[in-house]
Design a protein around this motif. Structure first.
Motif, PDB file in Angstrom:
ATOM      1  N   ARG A 231       0.840  -1.201   0.000  1.00 23.22           N
ATOM      2  CA  ARG A 231       0.000   0.000   0.000  1.00 23.22           C
ATOM      3  C   ARG A 231       0.883   1.262   0.000  1.00 23.22           C
ATOM      4  NH1 ARG A 231      -4.431   1.390   4.564  1.00 23.22           N
ATOM      5  NH2 ARG A 231      -5.952   0.340   3.287  1.00 23.22           N
ATOM      6  N   LEU A 232       1.983   1.215   0.753  1.00 25.21           N
ATOM      7  CA  LEU A 232       2.880   2.384   0.786  1.00 25.21           C
ATOM      8  C   LEU A 232       3.457   2.657  -0.601  1.00 25.21           C
ATOM      9  CD1 LEU A 232       4.966   2.100   4.085  1.00 25.21           C
ATOM     10  CD2 LEU A 232       2.972   3.503   3.616  1.00 25.21           C
ATOM     11  N   THR A 233       3.701   1.581  -1.344  1.00 25.67           N
ATOM     12  CA  THR A 233       4.256   1.743  -2.690  1.00 25.67           C
ATOM     13  C   THR A 233       3.261   2.431  -3.623  1.00 25.67           C
ATOM     14  OG1 THR A 233       5.511  -0.276  -2.366  1.00 25.67           O
ATOM     15  CG2 THR A 233       5.255   0.455  -4.647  1.00 25.67           C
ATOM     16  N   TYR A 234       1.981   1.981  -3.576  1.00 24.79           N
ATOM     17  CA  TYR A 234       1.019   2.458  -4.565  1.00 24.79           C
ATOM     18  C   TYR A 234       0.170   3.647  -4.105  1.00 24.79           C
ATOM     19  CZ  TYR A 234       2.341  -1.866  -6.822  1.00 24.79           C
ATOM     20  OH  TYR A 234       3.071  -2.868  -7.403  1.00 24.79           O
ATOM     21  N   GLN A 235       0.091   3.849  -2.793  1.00 23.09           N
ATOM     22  CA  GLN A 235      -0.830   4.900  -2.322  1.00 23.09           C
ATOM     23  C   GLN A 235      -0.096   5.960  -1.501  1.00 23.09           C
ATOM     24  OE1 GLN A 235      -4.551   3.432  -0.837  1.00 23.09           O
ATOM     25  NE2 GLN A 235      -4.579   1.730  -2.232  1.00 23.09           N
ATOM     26  N   TYR A 236       1.157   6.220  -1.899  1.00 23.37           N
ATOM     27  CA  TYR A 236       1.995   7.149  -1.141  1.00 23.37           C
ATOM     28  C   TYR A 236       1.430   8.566  -1.094  1.00 23.37           C
ATOM     29  CZ  TYR A 236       3.421   8.102  -5.885  1.00 23.37           C
ATOM     30  OH  TYR A 236       3.391   8.409  -7.210  1.00 23.37           O
ATOM     31  N   HIS A 237       0.500   8.875  -2.014  1.00 26.00           N
ATOM     32  CA  HIS A 237      -0.059  10.224  -2.065  1.00 26.00           C
ATOM     33  C   HIS A 237      -1.251  10.387  -1.127  1.00 26.00           C
ATOM     34  CE1 HIS A 237      -1.617   7.500  -5.108  1.00 26.00           C
ATOM     35  NE2 HIS A 237      -2.777   8.101  -4.940  1.00 26.00           N
ATOM     36  N   LYS A 238      -1.696   9.279  -0.494  1.00 25.21           N
ATOM     37  CA  LYS A 238      -2.844   9.372   0.422  1.00 25.21           C
ATOM     38  C   LYS A 238      -2.321   9.392   1.853  1.00 25.21           C
ATOM     39  CE  LYS A 238      -5.972   7.148  -2.791  1.00 25.21           C
ATOM     40  NZ  LYS A 238      -6.584   5.904  -3.215  1.00 25.21           N
ATOM     41  N   ARG A 239      -2.169  10.596   2.365  1.00 24.56           N
ATOM     42  CA  ARG A 239      -1.466  10.807   3.635  1.00 24.56           C
ATOM     43  C   ARG A 239      -2.021   9.977   4.796  1.00 24.56           C
ATOM     44  NH1 ARG A 239       3.456  11.714   4.322  1.00 24.56           N
ATOM     45  NH2 ARG A 239       3.340  10.595   6.266  1.00 24.56           N
ATOM     46  N   LYS A 240      -3.371   9.951   4.922  1.00 22.56           N
ATOM     47  CA  LYS A 240      -3.976   9.245   6.054  1.00 22.56           C
ATOM     48  C   LYS A 240      -3.673   7.741   5.996  1.00 22.56           C
ATOM     49  CE  LYS A 240      -8.063   9.919   8.296  1.00 22.56           C
ATOM     50  NZ  LYS A 240      -9.486  10.235   8.409  1.00 22.56           N
TER      51      LYS A 240
ATOM     52  N   ASN B  91      -0.038   7.075   6.888  1.00 19.69           N
ATOM     53  CA  ASN B  91       0.205   7.103   8.338  1.00 19.69           C
ATOM     54  C   ASN B  91      -0.261   5.809   9.005  1.00 19.69           C
ATOM     55  OD1 ASN B  91       1.298   9.617   8.141  1.00 19.69           O
ATOM     56  ND2 ASN B  91      -0.537  10.705   8.828  1.00 19.69           N
ATOM     57  N   TRP B  92      -1.465   5.362   8.603  1.00 22.20           N
ATOM     58  CA  TRP B  92      -2.039   4.147   9.181  1.00 22.20           C
ATOM     59  C   TRP B  92      -1.142   2.941   8.867  1.00 22.20           C
ATOM     60  CZ3 TRP B  92      -5.085   2.413  12.751  1.00 22.20           C
ATOM     61  CH2 TRP B  92      -5.734   1.177  12.645  1.00 22.20           C
ATOM     62  N   SER B  93      -0.709   2.832   7.602  1.00 26.64           N
ATOM     63  CA  SER B  93       0.146   1.708   7.198  1.00 26.64           C
ATOM     64  C   SER B  93       1.477   1.747   7.933  1.00 26.64           C
ATOM     65  CB  SER B  93       0.411   1.744   5.696  1.00 26.64           C
ATOM     66  OG  SER B  93      -0.775   1.480   5.003  1.00 26.64           O
ATOM     67  N   ARG B  94       2.028   2.936   8.059  1.00 24.39           N
ATOM     68  CA  ARG B  94       3.328   3.033   8.738  1.00 24.39           C
ATOM     69  C   ARG B  94       3.220   2.647  10.209  1.00 24.39           C
ATOM     70  NH1 ARG B  94       6.399   8.444   7.220  1.00 24.39           N
ATOM     71  NH2 ARG B  94       8.104   7.364   8.248  1.00 24.39           N
TER      72      ARG B  94
END
Ligand SMILES: [Fe+2]
Ligand SMILES: [Fe+2]
Length: 225
Positions: free
Chosen positions: A65-74, A77-80
């Motif tokens: 998800r971090l790879t493909y949705q890096y532009h969705k800040r919320k 943060n949740w994934s991290r």
């Protein structure tokens, strides 16, 4: 701050286990069938072999998800948050496994049949598939199942310390156990600390499942998230 491990072990023993779901009850009874009803180091070893798996599966999903949705800040943060927690939890679970391995070696205990390589490969493969399925279809259900797994583990360790009063007098000289908890001096406290780690994993699982009402607070506990 110094945590009163004896007090927290009693808290674990006095607190009834969660009302487990049917799937968790089935899973625990299969484990009892294979490893016996009595809680032993060998059974705890099997638990620890499995314990790392869901964290790795959540991590895989969220790294993607971090790879493909890096532009969705919320979402980032949740994934991290999940990845950060999952990494520290799986390292902690692996340390538990190494500590048990050392203790069994010190006590001259052999691995029973259910820890033979073919059985471990079958059991871990099934658990990887289950964890993967939950991670990709309903990760919150995965967190809830893990909370039940961790609650069960917490009670097993608390009970094992009571069942083995000799651990109070056995001083820790093993370098792996000292690497895990350099401040602890006897084996009873090492296993109390492991049990409390399981409570932390349980609490964090409930936090990420969106069920904070089930978190068991104690003095000196790490923050959720
Ligand atoms: Fe563990
Ligand atoms: Fe755990």
């Amino acid at each position: 701050m110094v945590i009163d491990l004896q007090k927290e072990q009693k808290q674990s023993l006095n607190r009834p286990p969660l009302k487990y779901s049917a799937s968790a009850r089935f899973f625990f009874s299969v484990m009892d069938l294979a490893a016996g009803k009595q809680d032993t180091l060998a059974k705890a070893k099997l638990l620890e072999i499995l314990a790392c798996i869901p964290y790795r599966e959540w991590e895989i999903r969220h790294y993607l998800r971090l790879t493909y949705q890096y532009h969705k800040r919320k979402k980032v943060n949740w994934s991290r948050d999940i990845i950060e927690w999952g990494r520290s939890a799986q390292d902690n679970e692996y340390m538990h496994l190494l500590v048990i391995q050392e203790k069994m070696k010190e006590d001259g205990l052999k691995d029973p049949w259910f820890l033979s390589t073919p059985i471990v490969v079958i059991v871990t493969t099934l658990y990887i598939l289950l964890s993967k399925l939950l991670a990709w279809t309903n990760i919150k259900a995965g967190f809830r199942f893990n909370a039940e797994f961790e609650d069960h583990a917490e009670h097993i360790y608390a009970g094992m310390v009571d069942d083995n009063p000799q651990w109070e007098r056995e001083l820790v000289t093993n370098h792996v156990a000292l690497e895990y908890a350099p401040e602890l001096t006897n084996w009873a406290d090492i296993f109390r600390r492991i049990g409390l780690d399981e409570r932390d994993h349980r609490n964090h699982s409930f936090h990420f499942a969106g069920l904070p009402q089930h978190i068991v607070h104690y003095e000196g506990m790490p923050h959720e998230g």
